[in-house]
Design an enzyme around this catalytic site. Structure first.
Site, PDB file in Angstrom:
ATOM      1  N   ASP A  37       8.722  31.640  12.503  1.00 37.89           N
ATOM      2  CA  ASP A  37       9.437  30.930  13.603  1.00 37.89           C
ATOM      3  C   ASP A  37       8.679  29.658  13.442  1.00 37.89           C
ATOM      4  O   ASP A  37       8.766  28.840  14.415  1.00 37.89           O
ATOM      5  CB  ASP A  37       9.348  31.680  14.959  1.00 37.89           C
ATOM      6  CG  ASP A  37       7.940  31.984  15.316  1.00 37.89           C
ATOM      7  OD1 ASP A  37       7.189  31.835  14.481  1.00 37.89           O
ATOM      8  OD2 ASP A  37       7.774  32.632  16.400  1.00 37.89           O
ATOM      9  N   HIS A 253       4.216  15.176 -11.158  1.00 36.19           N
ATOM     10  CA  HIS A 253       4.261  15.448  -9.605  1.00 36.19           C
ATOM     11  C   HIS A 253       3.075  16.582  -9.363  1.00 36.19           C
ATOM     12  O   HIS A 253       3.658  17.598  -8.840  1.00 36.19           O
ATOM     13  CB  HIS A 253       5.466  15.752  -9.088  1.00 36.19           C
ATOM     14  CG  HIS A 253       6.304  14.632  -9.276  1.00 36.19           C
ATOM     15  ND1 HIS A 253       7.607  14.685  -8.998  1.00 36.19           N
ATOM     16  CD2 HIS A 253       6.025  13.292  -8.999  1.00 36.19           C
ATOM     17  CE1 HIS A 253       8.197  13.277  -9.070  1.00 36.19           C
ATOM     18  NE2 HIS A 253       7.238  12.559  -9.179  1.00 36.19           N
ATOM     19  N   ASP A 270      -2.920   9.891  -6.161  1.00 27.55           N
ATOM     20  CA  ASP A 270      -1.775   9.194  -5.871  1.00 27.55           C
ATOM     21  C   ASP A 270      -1.719   9.531  -4.424  1.00 27.55           C
ATOM     22  O   ASP A 270      -1.458  10.596  -4.172  1.00 27.55           O
ATOM     23  CB  ASP A 270      -0.613   9.591  -6.586  1.00 27.55           C
ATOM     24  CG  ASP A 270       0.391   8.920  -6.356  1.00 27.55           C
ATOM     25  OD1 ASP A 270       0.634   8.031  -5.221  1.00 27.55           O
ATOM     26  OD2 ASP A 270       1.641   8.737  -7.069  1.00 27.55           O
ATOM     27  N   ASP A 281       1.163   3.558  -0.749  1.00 33.47           N
ATOM     28  CA  ASP A 281       1.312   4.219  -1.985  1.00 33.47           C
ATOM     29  C   ASP A 281       0.440   3.764  -3.381  1.00 33.47           C
ATOM     30  O   ASP A 281       1.033   2.979  -3.664  1.00 33.47           O
ATOM     31  CB  ASP A 281       2.975   4.206  -2.418  1.00 33.47           C
ATOM     32  CG  ASP A 281       3.312   5.128  -3.811  1.00 33.47           C
ATOM     33  OD1 ASP A 281       2.505   5.928  -4.402  1.00 33.47           O
ATOM     34  OD2 ASP A 281       4.515   5.051  -4.107  1.00 33.47           O
ATOM     35  N   HIS A 360       8.137   7.308 -16.829  1.00 33.00           N
ATOM     36  CA  HIS A 360       8.849   6.942 -15.408  1.00 33.00           C
ATOM     37  C   HIS A 360       8.986   5.443 -15.273  1.00 33.00           C
ATOM     38  O   HIS A 360       8.679   4.740 -16.307  1.00 33.00           O
ATOM     39  CB  HIS A 360       7.815   7.635 -14.384  1.00 33.00           C
ATOM     40  CG  HIS A 360       6.535   7.119 -14.315  1.00 33.00           C
ATOM     41  ND1 HIS A 360       6.128   5.677 -13.851  1.00 33.00           N
ATOM     42  CD2 HIS A 360       5.384   7.745 -14.692  1.00 33.00           C
ATOM     43  CE1 HIS A 360       4.864   5.902 -13.959  1.00 33.00           C
ATOM     44  NE2 HIS A 360       4.414   6.827 -14.546  1.00 33.00           N
ATOM     45  N   HIS A 364       9.106   1.095  -7.224  1.00 30.86           N
ATOM     46  CA  HIS A 364      10.109   1.180  -6.416  1.00 30.86           C
ATOM     47  C   HIS A 364      10.173   0.562  -5.086  1.00 30.86           C
ATOM     48  O   HIS A 364       9.017  -0.056  -5.081  1.00 30.86           O
ATOM     49  CB  HIS A 364      10.233   2.856  -6.239  1.00 30.86           C
ATOM     50  CG  HIS A 364       9.111   3.437  -5.872  1.00 30.86           C
ATOM     51  ND1 HIS A 364       8.343   3.345  -4.562  1.00 30.86           N
ATOM     52  CD2 HIS A 364       7.852   4.026  -6.555  1.00 30.86           C
ATOM     53  CE1 HIS A 364       7.177   3.983  -4.384  1.00 30.86           C
ATOM     54  NE2 HIS A 364       6.957   4.514  -5.572  1.00 30.86           N
ATOM     55  N   HIS A 371       9.738   6.068  -1.546  1.00 34.94           N
ATOM     56  CA  HIS A 371      10.816   5.520  -2.134  1.00 34.94           C
ATOM     57  C   HIS A 371      11.913   4.936  -1.194  1.00 34.94           C
ATOM     58  O   HIS A 371      12.886   5.558  -0.911  1.00 34.94           O
ATOM     59  CB  HIS A 371      11.582   6.591  -3.208  1.00 34.94           C
ATOM     60  CG  HIS A 371      10.327   7.262  -4.082  1.00 34.94           C
ATOM     61  ND1 HIS A 371      10.602   8.493  -4.676  1.00 34.94           N
ATOM     62  CD2 HIS A 371       9.328   6.872  -4.466  1.00 34.94           C
ATOM     63  CE1 HIS A 371       9.472   8.690  -5.485  1.00 34.94           C
ATOM     64  NE2 HIS A 371       8.841   7.506  -5.372  1.00 34.94           N
ATOM     65  N   GLU A 394       3.502   0.291 -10.978  1.00 32.95           N
ATOM     66  CA  GLU A 394       2.920   1.656 -11.129  1.00 32.95           C
ATOM     67  C   GLU A 394       2.765   2.321 -12.525  1.00 32.95           C
ATOM     68  O   GLU A 394       3.425   3.126 -12.595  1.00 32.95           O
ATOM     69  CB  GLU A 394       2.980   2.864 -10.240  1.00 32.95           C
ATOM     70  CG  GLU A 394       4.372   2.797  -9.984  1.00 32.95           C
ATOM     71  CD  GLU A 394       4.714   4.047  -9.084  1.00 32.95           C
ATOM     72  OE1 GLU A 394       4.008   5.175  -9.326  1.00 32.95           O
ATOM     73  OE2 GLU A 394       5.517   4.143  -8.057  1.00 32.95           O
ATOM     74  N   TYR A 398       0.273   8.792 -20.336  1.00 32.74           N
ATOM     75  CA  TYR A 398      -0.004  10.283 -20.343  1.00 32.74           C
ATOM     76  C   TYR A 398      -0.133  11.019 -21.495  1.00 32.74           C
ATOM     77  O   TYR A 398       1.393  11.118 -22.372  1.00 32.74           O
ATOM     78  CB  TYR A 398       1.009  10.995 -19.298  1.00 32.74           C
ATOM     79  CG  TYR A 398       1.271  10.464 -17.958  1.00 32.74           C
ATOM     80  CD1 TYR A 398       0.585  10.142 -16.687  1.00 32.74           C
ATOM     81  CD2 TYR A 398       2.304   9.376 -17.979  1.00 32.74           C
ATOM     82  CE1 TYR A 398       0.617   9.702 -15.696  1.00 32.74           C
ATOM     83  CE2 TYR A 398       2.384   8.546 -16.775  1.00 32.74           C
ATOM     84  CZ  TYR A 398       1.712   8.614 -15.626  1.00 32.74           C
ATOM     85  OH  TYR A 398       1.684   7.861 -14.624  1.00 32.74           O
ATOM     86  N   ARG A 416      -2.839   6.432 -14.427  1.00 38.19           N
ATOM     87  CA  ARG A 416      -1.756   5.710 -13.742  1.00 38.19           C
ATOM     88  C   ARG A 416      -2.481   4.692 -12.664  1.00 38.19           C
ATOM     89  O   ARG A 416      -3.389   5.055 -12.292  1.00 38.19           O
ATOM     90  CB  ARG A 416      -1.019   6.759 -12.794  1.00 38.19           C
ATOM     91  CG  ARG A 416       0.344   5.575 -12.246  1.00 38.19           C
ATOM     92  CD  ARG A 416       1.536   6.508 -11.778  1.00 38.19           C
ATOM     93  NE  ARG A 416       1.216   7.585 -10.686  1.00 38.19           N
ATOM     94  CZ  ARG A 416       1.235   8.656 -10.893  1.00 38.19           C
ATOM     95  NH1 ARG A 416       1.393   9.293 -11.944  1.00 38.19           N
ATOM     96  NH2 ARG A 416       0.869   9.598  -9.990  1.00 38.19           N
ATOM     97  N   GLU A 418      -1.739   2.165  -9.465  1.00 36.05           N
ATOM     98  CA  GLU A 418      -0.405   1.560  -8.609  1.00 36.05           C
ATOM     99  C   GLU A 418      -0.929   0.886  -7.448  1.00 36.05           C
ATOM    100  O   GLU A 418      -1.883   1.302  -6.699  1.00 36.05           O
ATOM    101  CB  GLU A 418       0.186   2.983  -8.231  1.00 36.05           C
ATOM    102  CG  GLU A 418       1.331   2.781  -7.077  1.00 36.05           C
ATOM    103  CD  GLU A 418       2.070   4.062  -6.686  1.00 36.05           C
ATOM    104  OE1 GLU A 418       1.693   5.243  -6.687  1.00 36.05           O
ATOM    105  OE2 GLU A 418       3.377   3.984  -6.508  1.00 36.05           O
TER     106      GLU A 418
END
Ligand code: GLY
Ligand code: MN
Ligand code: MN
Length: 451
Positions: A37, A253, A270, A281, A360, A364, A371, A394, A398, A416, A418
């Site tokens: 709950d 991710h 990130d 970001d 990628h 964005h 996003h 960014e 990889y 990466r 960014e």
């Protein structure tokens, strides 16, 4: 954090753009169970917050630009003449003892600018009357099944009463068309908040770089980041923090964040702080030992070159596609130099094989949502950037740990970089420049280097 007049001005601008024949219904999303709950911590839907500043669940805002403005003497009780109607949880001393304070219908009127406010339990009996006789209903279909049903029930009821002069709307219009265009262009006060979110995020990345060593667990760095966000007044992470060491940096991710960092690993973080409902970001990648290996450095400098080149292109009139194309060509040329690909840049860009290592997009929109809202194309082509828009830049590279046909030294490297970039009248401003990025600055910020 923002003055109520800011939300009032946003509503006025939105209602002006909607015109007198439209009605907008903007709804919070339901609270979600996490387990048993226990609920996830509630965070207001960005559209509701943007237009009201209201942070409680079970809130519905109805805007009717064509309704007469309420007179100063009106207490808004009947709602008949209000352009701004809110449905909220009513005051309830017992529930507030258990669950926390509520503004109630009085608070909605006095503090949140509603001309009329009603208990949320009255939504179904009042909604159909509020949306009647408008040409367009601006409503985000598909976010909440239950609310969709309530909207369709209101429309069905109006269809039956058309002969008695209460028409249903002719069209349901997605908020992308008007509201999200407003959210896409950031006002000075929104930029000020984003600056703060970026400043806190820079502190967090610095703190993680300083704390990381071979043997540190990824979650320890996530904890350093969360602590820094909260300690400086942020709400927490604006999206799931990624702390990927070694091969984990090649999983886009990766959010498990549960491995020990090994000597010689790169660490890709990130993470962005959400401050006053706006999120930064930022991604940085750095060596756990405090020194890049030659192979890591070669990849890092390539990604940095691509990113800096794309940032240099960011100005009014340029497009996100142009920034991406720049990154694709720069990275593809580097992939060929590094022995990841063969042939020419044109060949590898044409056959898309560069996507093995850069899979990628480059940018964005950024704002209340990581996003953020706003159309990316107009009439099928990339839209030009305008002052007030905020984007990420960014690029990354990889190399999967089991990639065949690549130099051994490059396997398992993920990088990466960014930054968050505001488009200004004469170019751009990097909002995240306080986060170390040049090789020497990154190495100097790594705690392991000083140890
Ligand atoms: N952190 C999500 C992204 O970079 O798009
Ligand atoms: Mn991003
Ligand atoms: Mn990111």
């Amino acid at each position: 954090m923002l003055d109520p007049s800011v939300f009032a001005a946003r509503r006025e601008a939105y209602m002006r753009a909607l015109g007198p024949d439209a009605v907008a219904v903007v709804c919070s999303l339901p609270e979600r169970l996490r387990n048993g709950d226990s609920h996830y911590r509630f965070r207001q839907h960005s559209d509701v917050y943007y237009l009201t500043g209201f942070t409680e669940p079970e809130a519905v805002l109805v805007l009717r630009p064509g309704a007469p403005e309420p007179s100063a003497a009106s207490d808004g009780a009947d709602g008949g003449d209000a352009r701004v109607t809110m449905f909220v949880r009513p005051r309830d001393p017992e529930m507030e003892t258990w669950e926390g304070r509520r503004a109630g219908v009085e608070g909605a009127r006095e503090r949140y600018g509603a001309g009329a406010a009603f208990p949320i339990a009255e939504l179904d009996t009042r909604l159909w009357g509020l949306i009647a006789n408008h040409e367009e209903l601006h409503y985000s279909v598909g976010l909440d099944d239950e609310m969709d049903l309530r909207i369709t029930a209101a429309i069905a009821r109006l269809r039956k009463s058309e002969k008695r002069g209460r028409r249903p709307p002719r069209a349901i219009v997605d908020p992308r068309t008007v509201l999200h265009e407003h959210r896409l262009r950031k006002s000075p006060e929104e930029v000020a908040i984003l600056r703060k979110a970026c400043a806190i995020t820079a502190l967090a990345h610095r703190a993680a770089m300083a704390a990381g060593r071979p043997g540190t667990f990824e979650y320890e760095l996530e904890a350093v980041i969360d602590y820094t966000f909260r300690r400086h007044g942020g709400a927490g992470a604006g999206y799931g923090t990624i702390v990927g060491s070694g091969e984990n940096a090649t999983i886009l991710h990766y959010v498990e964040n549960n491995q020990a960092i090994a000597d010689g690993d790169l660490v890709l973080i990130d993470a962005g702080c959400e401050y006053a409902h706006y999120t930064a970001d930022i991604t940085r990648t750095w060596p756990a030992s405090g020194r890049f290996t030659p192979a890591q450095r070669a990849v890092y400098e390539l990604v940095l070159r691509a990113q800096e080149g794309a940032i240099a292109l960011a100005r009014p009139g340029a497009t996100i596609d142009q920034l991406h194309d720049h990154c694709v060509r720069t990275l593809t040329a580097g992939m060929i130099e590094l022995g990841l690909l063969s042939g020419t840049v044109d060949e590898r860009v044409a056959d898309l094989t560069y996507k093995r290592f850069f899979m990628h997009g480059t940018s964005h929109w950024l704002g209340m949502d990581v996003h953020d809202v706003g159309a990316y194309t107009h009439g099928g082509t990339a839209r030009p950037l305008e002052p007030g828009m905020v984007i990420t830049i960014e690029p990354g590279l990889y190399v999967a740990p089991d990639a065949p046909d690549v130099p051994d030294a490059l396997r398992g490297i993920g990088v990466r970089i960014e930054d968050d970039v505001l488009i200004t009248a004469d170019g751009h401003e990097v909002l995240t420049s306080a986060t170390p990025k040049q090789v020497a600055d990154v190495e100097a910020a790594c705690g392991a280097a000083a140890a």
